[in-house]
Scaffold this motif. Structure first.
Motif, short mmCIF file in Angstrom:
data_model
loop_
_atom_site.label_atom_id
_atom_site.label_comp_id
_atom_site.label_asym_id
_atom_site.label_seq_id
_atom_site.Cartn_x
_atom_site.Cartn_y
_atom_site.Cartn_z
N UNK A 41 51.47 23.45 -2.83
CA UNK A 41 50.49 22.30 -3.41
C UNK A 41 50.47 21.29 -2.47
N UNK A 42 49.21 20.55 -2.59
CA UNK A 42 49.02 19.42 -1.49
C UNK A 42 50.43 18.41 -1.73
N UNK A 43 50.95 18.27 -2.66
CA UNK A 43 52.16 17.23 -2.85
C UNK A 43 53.26 17.92 -1.90
N UNK A 44 53.64 19.19 -2.07
CA UNK A 44 54.52 19.97 -1.26
C UNK A 44 54.35 19.71 0.09
N UNK A 45 52.97 20.11 0.56
CA UNK A 45 52.45 19.77 1.93
C UNK A 45 52.81 18.38 2.42
N UNK A 46 52.42 17.34 1.90
CA UNK A 46 52.66 16.04 2.21
C UNK A 46 53.88 15.68 2.31
N UNK A 47 54.76 16.10 1.16
CA UNK A 47 56.25 15.99 1.40
C UNK A 47 56.95 16.37 2.55
N UNK A 48 56.69 17.92 2.81
CA UNK A 48 57.13 18.15 4.05
C UNK A 48 56.90 17.29 5.46
N UNK A 49 55.52 17.07 5.47
CA UNK A 49 55.13 16.38 6.72
C UNK A 49 55.51 14.88 6.82
#
Length: 276
Positions: free
Chosen positions: A77-85
């Motif tokens: 999800x976008x939240x998971x991508x954002x959290x990783x970055x």
């Protein structure tokens, strides 16, 4: 002859005859510029002047944003991508903060430290991260550490140089006055030099966090499975321009938000900037 309004955003402050060039608020102008650009985006895509594969409409980008938030893209999800970055960029930023600032200050007050670190920093600073990315992979593999380390290297140089420049901007009269009052060398560095260098240090922080976000895409080329940069690169392979633009907007939003946060901290911690 009436005074030109070119440099005046509002009447001059009491006690000042002329307004300073560039004085006045520009927030409304910036807001209207953003509105105009978005409106132009709507018009160009609605009229079909540019094919959707090159420039999708704002509605298509918004729909992709909702899809990324709910169903996900590139297996997350976008939240998971954002959290990783965010974890990578902020981890590298704080690591650079606790190393680059002390080294920069040390370079400014000690010629030996300046001789040791200055050639190294000035050599690799102009290099694009992609130039030493293969070397980072060879040294550290393809795990999480090389991604953070690559971003750290990009942030370190501007922060160290800004801290050094801040030290060099300190008035020698202030240092002599502190010595005359019996201050030790440590007290001079801590209470005089470091405080006077704070505006430059915060400028280096703003530059560093911006460079960190620009290096994110290169860092997430190293066998990443999540992250905003990875999401953009993965979408580009399939010519999914709506996902690419959506990812660029999200990256830009967080980069701008962190810049605003650093500006706020700057006003809070060094209220004397520009006044002395």
């Amino acid at each position: 002859m009436p005074k030109s309004r070119l440099f005046l955003g509002k009447p001059a402050t009491p006690g000042k005859v002329y307004g300073a060039p560039g004085a006045g608020r520009s927030g409304f102008i910036s807001f209207m510029t953003a509105v105009a650009l978005i409106a132009l985006w709507f018009v160009v895509t609605r009229m079909g002047l540019i094919k959707p594969i090159f420039l999708p409409s704002p509605v298509a980008v918004y729909d992709k944003f909702i899809e990324a938030m709910t169903e996900g893209v590139a297996n997350s999800t976008l939240a998971q991508h954002t959290g990783a970055s965010l974890a990578r960029v902020m981890g590298a930023f704080f690591l650079a903060l606790v190393t680059a600032v002390p080294i920069g200050v040390l370079m400014g007050v000690n010629r030996i430290a300046r001789g040791l670190f200055d050639p190294i920093i000035e050599f690799y600073r102009p290099l694009p991260p992609l130039a030493y990315l293969p070397l980072v992979i060879i040294w550290f593999g393809i795990g999480e550490f090389p991604k953070i380390f690559l971003i750290y290297l990009a942030i370190f140089a501007p922060m160290a140089i800004a801290a050094r420049a801040g030290v060099k901007s300190v008035s020698i009269e202030q240092i002599h006055a502190a010595y005359a009052m019996g201050a030790s060398s440590t007290q001079i560095i801590w209470h005089v030099i470091l405080k006077a260098a704070m505006p430059e240090i915060f400028t280096g922080m703003r530059i560093g966090i911006g460079v960190g976000w620009t290096t994110l895409v290169a860092a997430e080329m190293v066998a990443a499975s999540r992250g905003l940069g990875f999401m953009v690169l993965n979408a580009a392979q399939y010519l999914a321009s709506d996902t690419v633009i959506m990812g660029i907007i999200v990256i830009g939003f967080f980069a701008f938000a962190f810049d605003l946060l650093v500006r706020y901290l700057e006003r809070l911690l060094i209220p004397w900037k520009g006044k002395v």
